[in-house]
Write a protein that holds these residues in place. Structure first.
Motif, PDB file in Angstrom:
ATOM      1  N   VAL A 128       0.827  -1.209   0.000  1.00  0.00           N
ATOM      2  CA  VAL A 128       0.000   0.000   0.000  1.00  0.00           C
ATOM      3  C   VAL A 128       0.863   1.262   0.000  1.00  0.00           C
ATOM      4  CG1 VAL A 128      -1.563   1.364   1.452  1.00  0.00           C
ATOM      5  CG2 VAL A 128      -2.048  -1.042   1.007  1.00  0.00           C
ATOM      6  N   ASN A 129       1.944   1.221   0.729  1.00  0.00           N
ATOM      7  CA  ASN A 129       2.819   2.383   0.823  1.00  0.00           C
ATOM      8  C   ASN A 129       3.911   2.412  -0.241  1.00  0.00           C
ATOM      9  OD1 ASN A 129       2.040   4.044   3.277  1.00  0.00           O
ATOM     10  ND2 ASN A 129       1.930   1.953   4.030  1.00  0.00           N
ATOM     11  N   ARG A 130       3.893   1.370  -1.112  1.00  0.00           N
ATOM     12  CA  ARG A 130       4.872   1.254  -2.196  1.00  0.00           C
ATOM     13  C   ARG A 130       6.312   1.281  -1.663  1.00  0.00           C
ATOM     14  NH1 ARG A 130       2.092   5.235  -6.599  1.00  0.00           N
ATOM     15  NH2 ARG A 130       0.163   4.076  -6.733  1.00  0.00           N
ATOM     16  N   TRP A 131       6.491   0.531  -0.606  1.00  0.00           N
ATOM     17  CA  TRP A 131       7.822   0.418  -0.017  1.00  0.00           C
ATOM     18  C   TRP A 131       8.396  -0.942  -0.331  1.00  0.00           C
ATOM     19  CZ3 TRP A 131       7.766   2.674   5.606  1.00  0.00           C
ATOM     20  CH2 TRP A 131       7.531   4.052   5.528  1.00  0.00           C
ATOM     21  N   SER A 132       9.700  -0.992  -0.401  1.00  0.00           N
ATOM     22  CA  SER A 132      10.386  -2.259  -0.628  1.00  0.00           C
ATOM     23  C   SER A 132      10.828  -2.850   0.709  1.00  0.00           C
ATOM     24  CB  SER A 132      11.612  -2.027  -1.515  1.00  0.00           C
ATOM     25  OG  SER A 132      12.576  -1.265  -0.805  1.00  0.00           O
ATOM     26  N   ILE A 133      11.254  -4.075   0.641  1.00  0.00           N
ATOM     27  CA  ILE A 133      11.822  -4.710   1.840  1.00  0.00           C
ATOM     28  C   ILE A 133      13.074  -3.952   2.261  1.00  0.00           C
ATOM     29  CG2 ILE A 133      12.870  -6.829   2.746  1.00  0.00           C
ATOM     30  CD1 ILE A 133      11.011  -8.389   0.846  1.00  0.00           C
ATOM     31  N   SER A 134      13.811  -3.447   1.286  1.00  0.00           N
ATOM     32  CA  SER A 134      15.010  -2.655   1.598  1.00  0.00           C
ATOM     33  C   SER A 134      14.660  -1.398   2.379  1.00  0.00           C
ATOM     34  CB  SER A 134      15.751  -2.276   0.319  1.00  0.00           C
ATOM     35  OG  SER A 134      16.231  -3.428  -0.323  1.00  0.00           O
ATOM     36  N   ASP A 135      13.549  -0.744   2.016  1.00  0.00           N
ATOM     37  CA  ASP A 135      13.102   0.436   2.763  1.00  0.00           C
ATOM     38  C   ASP A 135      12.815   0.074   4.211  1.00  0.00           C
ATOM     39  OD1 ASP A 135      13.146   2.022   0.421  1.00  0.00           O
ATOM     40  OD2 ASP A 135      11.069   1.495  -0.049  1.00  0.00           O
ATOM     41  N   MET A 136      12.100  -1.030   4.380  1.00  0.00           N
ATOM     42  CA  MET A 136      11.760  -1.472   5.735  1.00  0.00           C
ATOM     43  C   MET A 136      13.019  -1.834   6.520  1.00  0.00           C
ATOM     44  SD  MET A 136       9.176  -4.480   6.908  1.00  0.00           S
ATOM     45  CE  MET A 136       8.940  -4.857   8.636  1.00  0.00           C
ATOM     46  N   ALA A 137      13.944  -2.500   5.861  1.00  0.00           N
ATOM     47  CA  ALA A 137      15.197  -2.883   6.526  1.00  0.00           C
ATOM     48  C   ALA A 137      15.937  -1.639   7.012  1.00  0.00           C
ATOM     49  CB  ALA A 137      16.068  -3.684   5.565  1.00  0.00           C
ATOM     50  N   PHE A 138      15.975  -0.627   6.178  1.00  0.00           N
ATOM     51  CA  PHE A 138      16.657   0.619   6.552  1.00  0.00           C
ATOM     52  C   PHE A 138      16.003   1.260   7.768  1.00  0.00           C
ATOM     53  CE2 PHE A 138      16.898   5.256   6.226  1.00  0.00           C
ATOM     54  CZ  PHE A 138      18.277   5.430   6.319  1.00  0.00           C
ATOM     55  N   LEU A 139      14.677   1.319   7.767  1.00  0.00           N
ATOM     56  CA  LEU A 139      13.955   1.985   8.846  1.00  0.00           C
ATOM     57  C   LEU A 139      13.947   1.194  10.148  1.00  0.00           C
ATOM     58  CD1 LEU A 139      11.023   3.329   6.701  1.00  0.00           C
ATOM     59  CD2 LEU A 139      12.750   4.719   7.861  1.00  0.00           C
ATOM     60  N   THR A 140      14.012  -0.116  10.069  1.00  0.00           N
ATOM     61  CA  THR A 140      13.937  -0.944  11.279  1.00  0.00           C
ATOM     62  C   THR A 140      15.292  -1.429  11.777  1.00  0.00           C
ATOM     63  OG1 THR A 140      13.632  -2.954   9.973  1.00  0.00           O
ATOM     64  CG2 THR A 140      11.623  -1.804  10.725  1.00  0.00           C
ATOM     65  N   ASN A 141      16.314  -1.257  10.957  1.00  0.00           N
ATOM     66  CA  ASN A 141      17.652  -1.776  11.275  1.00  0.00           C
ATOM     67  C   ASN A 141      17.668  -3.301  11.388  1.00  0.00           C
ATOM     68  OD1 ASN A 141      19.113   0.683  11.305  1.00  0.00           O
ATOM     69  ND2 ASN A 141      18.203   1.137  13.289  1.00  0.00           N
ATOM     70  N   ILE A 142      16.789  -3.940  10.615  1.00  0.00           N
ATOM     71  CA  ILE A 142      16.787  -5.395  10.509  1.00  0.00           C
ATOM     72  C   ILE A 142      17.400  -5.719   9.153  1.00  0.00           C
ATOM     73  CG2 ILE A 142      15.375  -7.486  10.400  1.00  0.00           C
ATOM     74  CD1 ILE A 142      13.202  -5.960  11.976  1.00  0.00           C
ATOM     75  N   PRO A 143      18.333  -6.657   9.080  1.00  0.00           N
ATOM     76  CA  PRO A 143      18.929  -6.980   7.784  1.00  0.00           C
ATOM     77  C   PRO A 143      17.868  -7.340   6.736  1.00  0.00           C
ATOM     78  CG  PRO A 143      20.135  -8.063   9.542  1.00  0.00           C
ATOM     79  CD  PRO A 143      18.903  -7.468  10.160  1.00  0.00           C
ATOM     80  N   ARG A 144      18.075  -6.867   5.526  1.00  0.00           N
ATOM     81  CA  ARG A 144      17.135  -7.112   4.437  1.00  0.00           C
ATOM     82  C   ARG A 144      16.901  -8.609   4.237  1.00  0.00           C
ATOM     83  NH1 ARG A 144      15.956  -8.922   0.023  1.00  0.00           N
ATOM     84  NH2 ARG A 144      14.747  -7.945  -1.599  1.00  0.00           N
ATOM     85  N   SER A 145      17.978  -9.389   4.286  1.00  0.00           N
ATOM     86  CA  SER A 145      17.854 -10.833   4.072  1.00  0.00           C
ATOM     87  C   SER A 145      16.981 -11.470   5.154  1.00  0.00           C
ATOM     88  CB  SER A 145      19.221 -11.505   4.028  1.00  0.00           C
ATOM     89  OG  SER A 145      19.924 -11.280   5.234  1.00  0.00           O
ATOM     90  N   THR A 146      17.097 -10.998   6.367  1.00  0.00           N
ATOM     91  CA  THR A 146      16.278 -11.508   7.474  1.00  0.00           C
ATOM     92  C   THR A 146      14.807 -11.218   7.220  1.00  0.00           C
ATOM     93  OG1 THR A 146      18.097 -11.216   9.043  1.00  0.00           O
ATOM     94  CG2 THR A 146      15.879 -11.348   9.978  1.00  0.00           C
ATOM     95  N   LEU A 147      14.503  -9.977   6.818  1.00  0.00           N
ATOM     96  CA  LEU A 147      13.118  -9.619   6.534  1.00  0.00           C
ATOM     97  C   LEU A 147      12.564 -10.410   5.361  1.00  0.00           C
ATOM     98  CD1 LEU A 147      13.171  -5.750   6.988  1.00  0.00           C
ATOM     99  CD2 LEU A 147      11.957  -7.425   8.403  1.00  0.00           C
ATOM    100  N   SER A 148      13.359 -10.564   4.325  1.00  0.00           N
ATOM    101  CA  SER A 148      12.930 -11.298   3.144  1.00  0.00           C
ATOM    102  C   SER A 148      12.599 -12.750   3.488  1.00  0.00           C
ATOM    103  CB  SER A 148      14.015 -11.244   2.077  1.00  0.00           C
ATOM    104  OG  SER A 148      13.621 -11.935   0.938  1.00  0.00           O
ATOM    105  N   CYS A 205      10.629  -4.600  16.630  1.00  0.00           N
ATOM    106  CA  CYS A 205      10.932  -3.571  15.620  1.00  0.00           C
ATOM    107  C   CYS A 205       9.871  -3.551  14.522  1.00  0.00           C
ATOM    108  CB  CYS A 205      12.307  -3.809  14.996  1.00  0.00           C
ATOM    109  SG  CYS A 205      13.694  -3.530  16.094  1.00  0.00           S
ATOM    110  N   VAL A 206       9.422  -4.728  14.103  1.00  0.00           N
ATOM    111  CA  VAL A 206       8.376  -4.808  13.073  1.00  0.00           C
ATOM    112  C   VAL A 206       7.092  -4.181  13.604  1.00  0.00           C
ATOM    113  CG1 VAL A 206       6.862  -6.379  11.785  1.00  0.00           C
ATOM    114  CG2 VAL A 206       9.336  -6.801  11.870  1.00  0.00           C
ATOM    115  N   ARG A 207       6.723  -4.505  14.816  1.00  0.00           N
ATOM    116  CA  ARG A 207       5.495  -3.941  15.401  1.00  0.00           C
ATOM    117  C   ARG A 207       5.605  -2.431  15.555  1.00  0.00           C
ATOM    118  NH1 ARG A 207       4.311  -8.973  19.331  1.00  0.00           N
ATOM    119  NH2 ARG A 207       3.202 -10.179  17.766  1.00  0.00           N
ATOM    120  N   ASP A 208       6.768  -1.951  15.952  1.00  0.00           N
ATOM    121  CA  ASP A 208       6.981  -0.503  16.048  1.00  0.00           C
ATOM    122  C   ASP A 208       6.866   0.146  14.669  1.00  0.00           C
ATOM    123  OD1 ASP A 208       7.372  -0.725  18.775  1.00  0.00           O
ATOM    124  OD2 ASP A 208       9.566  -0.543  18.656  1.00  0.00           O
ATOM    125  N   PHE A 209       7.422  -0.514  13.669  1.00  0.00           N
ATOM    126  CA  PHE A 209       7.363  -0.025  12.293  1.00  0.00           C
ATOM    127  C   PHE A 209       5.912   0.076  11.827  1.00  0.00           C
ATOM    128  CE2 PHE A 209       7.206  -1.349   7.761  1.00  0.00           C
ATOM    129  CZ  PHE A 209       7.867  -0.277   7.185  1.00  0.00           C
TER     130      PHE A 209
END
Length: 85
Positions: free
Chosen positions: A19-39, A55-59
């Motif tokens: 909905v927000n047109r964000w990538s996993i990389s965007d989320m990784a940057f904002l949450t400080n969680i590695p992109r590979s972990t989120l993926s 961190c995900v819940r805060d995000f």
């Protein structure tokens, strides 16, 4: 009796990103969680640590969501573009 279907946090996160047109990389940057972990988590290949889940819940609860007027504008623009074809 019909059983209620609960949304899980993975589904919510995927929809939120879409909905927000964000990538996993965007989320990784904002949450400080590695992109590979989120993926891997989003594709149900791993679980998150308690710290990362927090961190995900805060995000998801943060001020990252577009407001309703921005979402409506995006939808109207898409409709206008679709009608031009």
């Amino acid at each position: 009796m019909e059983q209620e279907k609960a949304l899980d946090i993975r589904e919510i996160t995927k929809a939120f990103l879409d909905v927000n047109r964000w990538s996993i990389s965007d989320m990784a940057f904002l949450t400080n969680i590695p992109r590979s972990t989120l993926s891997e988590w989003l594709s149900d290949k791993r679980e998150l640590s308690t710290r990362h889940m927090r961190c995900v819940r805060d995000f998801l609860g943060g001020n990252y969501v577009k407001d309703a007027s921005a979402v409506c504008s995006d939808l109207l623009i898409k409709r206008g573009t679709d009608n031009e074809d």
